[in-house]
Write a protein that holds these residues in place. Structure first.
Motif, PDB file in Angstrom:
ATOM      1  N   GLY A  32     -13.954   0.240  -1.010  1.00 19.15           N
ATOM      2  CA  GLY A  32     -12.412   0.907   0.166  1.00 19.15           C
ATOM      3  C   GLY A  32     -12.064   2.053  -0.068  1.00 19.15           C
TER       4      GLY A  32
ATOM      5  N   PHE B 208      -7.466  -7.541   5.991  1.00 18.81           N
ATOM      6  CA  PHE B 208      -6.356  -6.982   4.779  1.00 18.81           C
ATOM      7  C   PHE B 208      -5.261  -7.696   4.369  1.00 18.81           C
ATOM      8  CE2 PHE B 208      -4.462  -3.183   2.647  1.00 18.81           C
ATOM      9  CZ  PHE B 208      -4.941  -2.529   2.685  1.00 18.81           C
TER      10      PHE B 208
ATOM     11  N   SER C  20     -16.989   5.353  -2.876  1.00 19.17           N
ATOM     12  CA  SER C  20     -15.113   5.077  -1.291  1.00 19.17           C
ATOM     13  C   SER C  20     -15.257   5.898   0.099  1.00 19.17           C
ATOM     14  CB  SER C  20     -13.854   5.671  -2.827  1.00 19.17           C
ATOM     15  OG  SER C  20     -14.205   7.451  -1.911  1.00 19.17           O
ATOM     16  N   SER C  21     -14.538   4.901   1.276  1.00 21.01           N
ATOM     17  CA  SER C  21     -14.602   4.872   2.174  1.00 21.01           C
ATOM     18  C   SER C  21     -13.795   6.625   2.415  1.00 21.01           C
ATOM     19  CB  SER C  21     -13.982   4.355   2.690  1.00 21.01           C
ATOM     20  OG  SER C  21     -12.629   4.156   2.181  1.00 21.01           O
TER      21      SER C  21
ATOM     22  N   GLY D 276     -13.709  -6.312   0.025  1.00 17.15           N
ATOM     23  CA  GLY D 276     -12.951  -4.677  -0.167  1.00 17.15           C
ATOM     24  C   GLY D 276     -12.778  -4.325   1.426  1.00 17.15           C
ATOM     25  N   GLU D 277     -12.412  -3.651   1.553  1.00 15.36           N
ATOM     26  CA  GLU D 277     -11.993  -3.323   3.138  1.00 15.36           C
ATOM     27  C   GLU D 277     -13.154  -2.211   3.723  1.00 15.36           C
ATOM     28  OE1 GLU D 277      -8.800  -0.298   0.671  1.00 15.36           O
ATOM     29  OE2 GLU D 277      -9.760  -2.086   0.669  1.00 15.36           O
ATOM     30  N   ALA D 278     -13.579  -1.608   2.916  1.00 10.96           N
ATOM     31  CA  ALA D 278     -15.225  -0.837   3.426  1.00 10.96           C
ATOM     32  C   ALA D 278     -16.151  -2.053   2.826  1.00 10.96           C
ATOM     33  CB  ALA D 278     -15.109  -0.136   2.765  1.00 10.96           C
TER      34      ALA D 278
ATOM     35  N   THR E 179     -14.939  -4.628  -5.419  1.00 18.72           N
ATOM     36  CA  THR E 179     -14.283  -3.853  -4.081  1.00 18.72           C
ATOM     37  C   THR E 179     -14.020  -3.176  -4.209  1.00 18.72           C
ATOM     38  OG1 THR E 179     -12.318  -2.935  -5.098  1.00 18.72           O
ATOM     39  CG2 THR E 179     -12.106  -5.863  -4.525  1.00 18.72           C
TER      40      THR E 179
ATOM     41  N   THR F 275       0.991  -1.071   0.072  1.00 21.54           N
ATOM     42  CA  THR F 275      -0.355   0.246  -0.056  1.00 21.54           C
ATOM     43  C   THR F 275       1.008   1.089   0.020  1.00 21.54           C
ATOM     44  OG1 THR F 275       0.114   0.061   2.731  1.00 21.54           O
ATOM     45  CG2 THR F 275      -1.754  -1.553   1.577  1.00 21.54           C
TER      46      THR F 275
ATOM     47  N   TRP G 244      -5.864  -9.114   0.826  1.00 22.19           N
ATOM     48  CA  TRP G 244      -4.749  -8.654  -0.073  1.00 22.19           C
ATOM     49  C   TRP G 244      -2.870  -9.514  -0.792  1.00 22.19           C
ATOM     50  CZ3 TRP G 244      -7.551  -6.105  -3.629  1.00 22.19           C
ATOM     51  CH2 TRP G 244      -8.652  -5.261  -3.171  1.00 22.19           C
TER      52      TRP G 244
END
Length: 470
Positions: free
Chosen positions: A301, A451, A350-351, A414-416, A299, A178, A454
């Motif tokens: 996030g 996470f 998006s978050s 996805g993370e969100a 996804t 990231t 990924w």
């Protein structure tokens, strides 16, 4: 929302051209002088059968350098190089040079769908019993396939022992980069995570990042057998077919020969891939996509992305930029995204966009995305409306992807993805409203996310690249 449990065997076209792996980026990446990376050392050939790895290697590259400038050179040494030969020889049978097309099909079928009886395996692959025996013999001999213990349960006659892949026969390393951190996992052959770590990036300098990846590989390997391959995923236009990262906006990279640099630093074959495609590969072989010849992964996030599997193959596209749904137009009068686009999906869903919208409207700049989501769940009207708008935008994106591709299933992750809990009604309504009138809304599976997924996806890319050479 429901998930289909039907199982279809993956199809591996017999006429797929076999690509010879190369150890320089100029040969494998089209020969562009700005993308060439030459590995110098003592016969370092990470993709060759039976090659011996040196304890150090130099990489010379023209990354982002004017033609008049001296080339950059990185020199790496790594403790893992001293013992890597054993690990490479252990997995050599799974490399392209040692797998026939038939062996590859049998191995993948059992890896994804096994354990299976010999009769069921032969039926799925349309093989005769004698052909299956011939194809499985070398894989059984090397321990990659095993016979599962029989479950008698009063069966008549002499039942066949099921065949299965021994997941502990090899290991992979997956790394996700990231803007600020490195996530890495060590997995077995079925992508089950054995160990994982998370570390900050000390800088975006290429040498620092490569050194960090090398340290992660060493620490995850310990005194065990060296991994078969390393997969690295990151946002941008990376593709498993090319060792060079053409563009990584978060890291500020252009034309970085990352796969060759990591191979030189670790002595382990490395492959790079876009992060969403890597996550899609994990769902294809070991997740919600199993049994579906065509599906999409969407996804949500920090941004929005889309991965596609069509006809059992991961779609990369000619420009390596497939699945770019983040700036799909949702409403002409909508909010602005950070690129200045008005009313795109990223500006709604998006978050970061959701957090900014709730924090600005409520004049509470300290709010986190999680706090905003909790406010929406509690019925706070501003937060509730913003999340409903996000759910509607996301539903429109999913419907559009399904309309264009005709996929059987969409996996939402996805993370969100937890935002679905507070905007499910708006999402479902938009999905139905924007689905083409001749179709019914596509099945959607909500996939909970950590996470490390990924990085696990990067490990699956390494496994697929090792087995399928793609």
């Amino acid at each position: 929302m429901r998930s289909s449990s039907s199982c279809r065997r993956p199809r591996w076209p017999p006429d797929r051209p076999r690509q010879q792996r190369k150890d320089i980026a100029g040969q494998r990446g089209g020969g562009h002088p700005q993308q060439a990376a030459v590995i110098r050392g003592h016969g370092l050939d990470p993709h060759g059968a039976g090659s011996a790895f040196s304890a150090s290697a130099d990489i010379t590259s023209t990354v982002n350098r004017p033609s008049s400038a001296a080339p950059l050179t990185w020199r790496f040494t790594h403790p893992l190089l001293d013992s890597v030969n054993k690990g490479v020889q252990d997995v050599r049978v799974l490399s392209e040079a040692h797998l026939t097309e038939g062996m590859r099909s049998v191995f993948v079928e059992l890896l994804v769908h096994g354990p299976l009886s010999r009769a069921e395996t032969a039926r799925r692959l349309d093989l005769s019993p004698s052909a299956l025996t011939k194809l499985t013999k070398p894989l059984l001999g090397t321990g990659y396939l095993v016979h599962q213990p029989l479950d008698d349960r009063g069966a008549m006659g002499r039942p066949s022992q099921p065949l299965a892949v021994d997941p502990g026969r090899g290991a992979l390393i997956g790394v996700k980069l990231t803007e600020e951190e490195l996530f890495a996992v060590r997995t077995d052959l079925r992508a089950e995570i054995q160990r994982e770590l998370r570390r900050p990036l000390i800088s975006h300098d290429v040498e620092d990042v490569v050194a960090g990846i090398g340290d992660a590989v060493r620490d995850l390997t310990g005194s065990g057998v060296a991994p078969a391959a390393v997969g690295i995923s990151l946002a941008g236009t990376a593709s498993g077919e090319n060792p060079v990262v053409p563009n990584s906006p978060f890291l500020g990279w252009r034309n970085v020969p990352l796969a060759d640099l990591v191979t030189a630093a670790t002595g382990v074959p490395a492959v790079v891939e876009n992060d969403v495609r890597a996550l899609t590969a994990a769902q294809q072989w070991f997740g919600a996509g199993v049994g579906h010849s065509s599906f999409a992964l969407v996804t949500v996030g920090a941004g929005l992305g889309c991965g596609l599997v069509i006809g059992d193959r991961l779609v990369r596209g000619a420009g390596r930029g497939t699945g770019l749904v983040g700036h799909m137009s949702i409403h002409d009068n909508g909010p602005l995204c950070e690129m200045g686009h008005r009313g795109c999906a990223r500006a709604y869903a998006s978050s970061a966009a959701i957090r900014r919208a709730v924090a600005a409207t409520l004049d509470r700049p300290d709010l986190t995305f999680e706090t905003c989501m909790a406010l929406a769940a509690d019925g706070e009207p501003v937060a509730r409306r913003i999340f409903e708008d996000a759910g509607s935008a996301l539903g429109q994106v999913v419907a559009t992807v399904a309309n264009i591709t005709g996929v059987e299933l969409v996996v939402l992750s996805g993370e969100a993805v937890t935002m679905y809990d507070v905007c499910a009604g708006a999402f479902d309504a938009a999905l139905a409203a924007h689905t083409h009138w001749t179709s019914t809304p596509v099945d959607v599976v909500i996939k909970p996310f950590t996470f490390s997924e990924w990085a696990r996806g990067a490990a699956v890319i390494a496994l697929q690249h090792r087995i399928l050479a793609r």
